[in-house]
Design a protein around this motif. Structure first.
Motif, short mmCIF file in Angstrom:
data_model
loop_
_atom_site.label_atom_id
_atom_site.label_comp_id
_atom_site.label_asym_id
_atom_site.label_seq_id
_atom_site.Cartn_x
_atom_site.Cartn_y
_atom_site.Cartn_z
N GLU A 1 -63.85 -1.80 -10.42
CA GLU A 1 -62.59 -2.08 -9.75
C GLU A 1 -62.36 -3.58 -9.73
N GLU A 2 -61.11 -3.98 -9.74
CA GLU A 2 -60.80 -5.41 -9.71
C GLU A 2 -59.38 -5.62 -9.21
N VAL A 3 -59.10 -6.83 -8.80
CA VAL A 3 -57.76 -7.26 -8.43
C VAL A 3 -57.31 -8.24 -9.49
N ILE A 4 -56.09 -8.06 -10.00
CA ILE A 4 -55.56 -8.97 -11.01
C ILE A 4 -54.26 -9.54 -10.49
N PRO A 5 -54.22 -10.83 -10.15
CA PRO A 5 -52.98 -11.44 -9.68
C PRO A 5 -51.92 -11.44 -10.80
N ILE A 6 -50.67 -11.27 -10.38
CA ILE A 6 -49.53 -11.38 -11.30
C ILE A 6 -48.80 -12.66 -10.96
N LEU A 7 -48.63 -13.52 -11.96
CA LEU A 7 -47.92 -14.78 -11.77
C LEU A 7 -46.60 -14.73 -12.52
N ARG A 8 -45.53 -15.15 -11.87
CA ARG A 8 -44.21 -15.20 -12.49
C ARG A 8 -44.12 -16.43 -13.36
N VAL A 9 -43.69 -16.25 -14.62
CA VAL A 9 -43.51 -17.36 -15.55
C VAL A 9 -42.15 -17.21 -16.24
N GLU A 10 -41.56 -18.33 -16.60
CA GLU A 10 -40.28 -18.32 -17.32
C GLU A 10 -40.48 -18.09 -18.81
N PHE B 1 -44.69 -9.35 -20.62
CA PHE B 1 -45.75 -9.15 -19.63
C PHE B 1 -47.05 -9.30 -20.41
N ALA B 2 -47.90 -10.26 -20.03
CA ALA B 2 -49.10 -10.56 -20.82
C ALA B 2 -50.32 -10.66 -19.91
N GLU B 3 -51.48 -10.49 -20.53
CA GLU B 3 -52.74 -10.69 -19.82
C GLU B 3 -53.51 -11.82 -20.48
N VAL B 4 -54.07 -12.70 -19.65
CA VAL B 4 -55.00 -13.72 -20.13
C VAL B 4 -56.31 -13.53 -19.37
N ALA B 5 -57.42 -13.90 -20.01
CA ALA B 5 -58.73 -13.71 -19.38
C ALA B 5 -59.62 -14.91 -19.66
N ARG B 6 -60.45 -15.20 -18.69
CA ARG B 6 -61.50 -16.22 -18.79
C ARG B 6 -62.76 -15.51 -18.33
N HIS C 1 -64.68 -12.65 -17.05
CA HIS C 1 -64.25 -11.45 -16.34
C HIS C 1 -63.04 -11.69 -15.45
N VAL C 2 -62.54 -12.92 -15.40
CA VAL C 2 -61.37 -13.26 -14.58
C VAL C 2 -60.11 -12.99 -15.40
N ARG C 3 -59.19 -12.25 -14.82
CA ARG C 3 -57.95 -11.90 -15.52
C ARG C 3 -56.73 -12.29 -14.70
N LEU C 4 -55.67 -12.67 -15.39
CA LEU C 4 -54.38 -12.92 -14.78
C LEU C 4 -53.32 -12.20 -15.60
N PHE C 5 -52.32 -11.64 -14.92
CA PHE C 5 -51.14 -11.14 -15.60
C PHE C 5 -50.07 -12.21 -15.48
N LEU C 6 -49.38 -12.49 -16.57
CA LEU C 6 -48.26 -13.44 -16.60
C LEU C 6 -47.01 -12.64 -16.92
N SER C 7 -46.01 -12.74 -16.07
CA SER C 7 -44.83 -11.88 -16.22
C SER C 7 -43.53 -12.69 -16.23
N GLU C 8 -42.70 -12.42 -17.23
CA GLU C 8 -41.35 -12.98 -17.27
C GLU C 8 -40.37 -12.11 -16.48
N HIS C 9 -40.81 -10.95 -15.99
CA HIS C 9 -39.94 -10.06 -15.22
C HIS C 9 -39.65 -10.69 -13.86
N GLU C 10 -38.39 -10.81 -13.51
CA GLU C 10 -38.00 -11.52 -12.29
C GLU C 10 -38.53 -10.91 -11.00
N GLY C 11 -38.70 -9.61 -10.92
CA GLY C 11 -39.11 -8.99 -9.67
C GLY C 11 -40.61 -8.84 -9.49
N ASP C 12 -41.41 -9.26 -10.44
CA ASP C 12 -42.85 -9.01 -10.37
C ASP C 12 -43.62 -9.92 -9.41
N ALA C 13 -43.23 -11.14 -9.27
CA ALA C 13 -43.98 -12.06 -8.42
C ALA C 13 -43.07 -13.21 -8.02
#
Length: 110
Positions: free
Chosen positions: A3-12, A41-46, A48-60
């Motif tokens: 199990e894990e938590v993956i933050p979603i960050l809003r990006v332009e 909507f993309a995923e980047v990882a370092r 085991h650390v993951r972040l979601f990067l989203s261009e969708h306006e309502g995601d974050a």
């Protein structure tokens, strides 16, 4: 799978954000868009650390704060010309990505 938590960050601009996060040691894992020209909507990882990067306006919301604990704080700080400061819990410094999201980079070692 753990199990894990993956933050979603809003990006332009996901491509620009992925490039910036690469400087922190993140590698793009995948990206999705429903159709050409739609938001990414993309995923980047370092490791085991993951972040979601989203261009969708309502995601974050912009100006989100994420704490990233790393083992190589000196190298990460040097990449950005930053200086970690001593805190009772370890060394840390703060960065802002091109979209204004805040990343507090910390380490208990090194």
């Amino acid at each position: 799978m753990d199990e894990e938590v993956i933050p979603i960050l809003r990006v332009e601009d996901a491509a620009a954000a992925i490039e910036w996060y690469a400087r922190l040691g993140f590698i793009q894992q995948w990206e999705h868009r429903f159709e050409p020209g739609f938001p990414v909507f993309a995923e980047v990882a370092r490791g085991h650390v993951r972040l979601f990067l989203s261009e969708h306006e309502g995601d974050a919301r912009p100006d989100t704060l994420v704490y990233l604990r790393v083992t190589d704080i000196g190298a990460v700080a040097a990449e950005f010309g930053a200086r970690p400061e001593e805190a009772p819990w370890g060394r840390e410094f703060e960065l802002r990505d091109p979209d204004g999201n805040r990343l507090r980079i910390g380490s208990t070692g090194e």
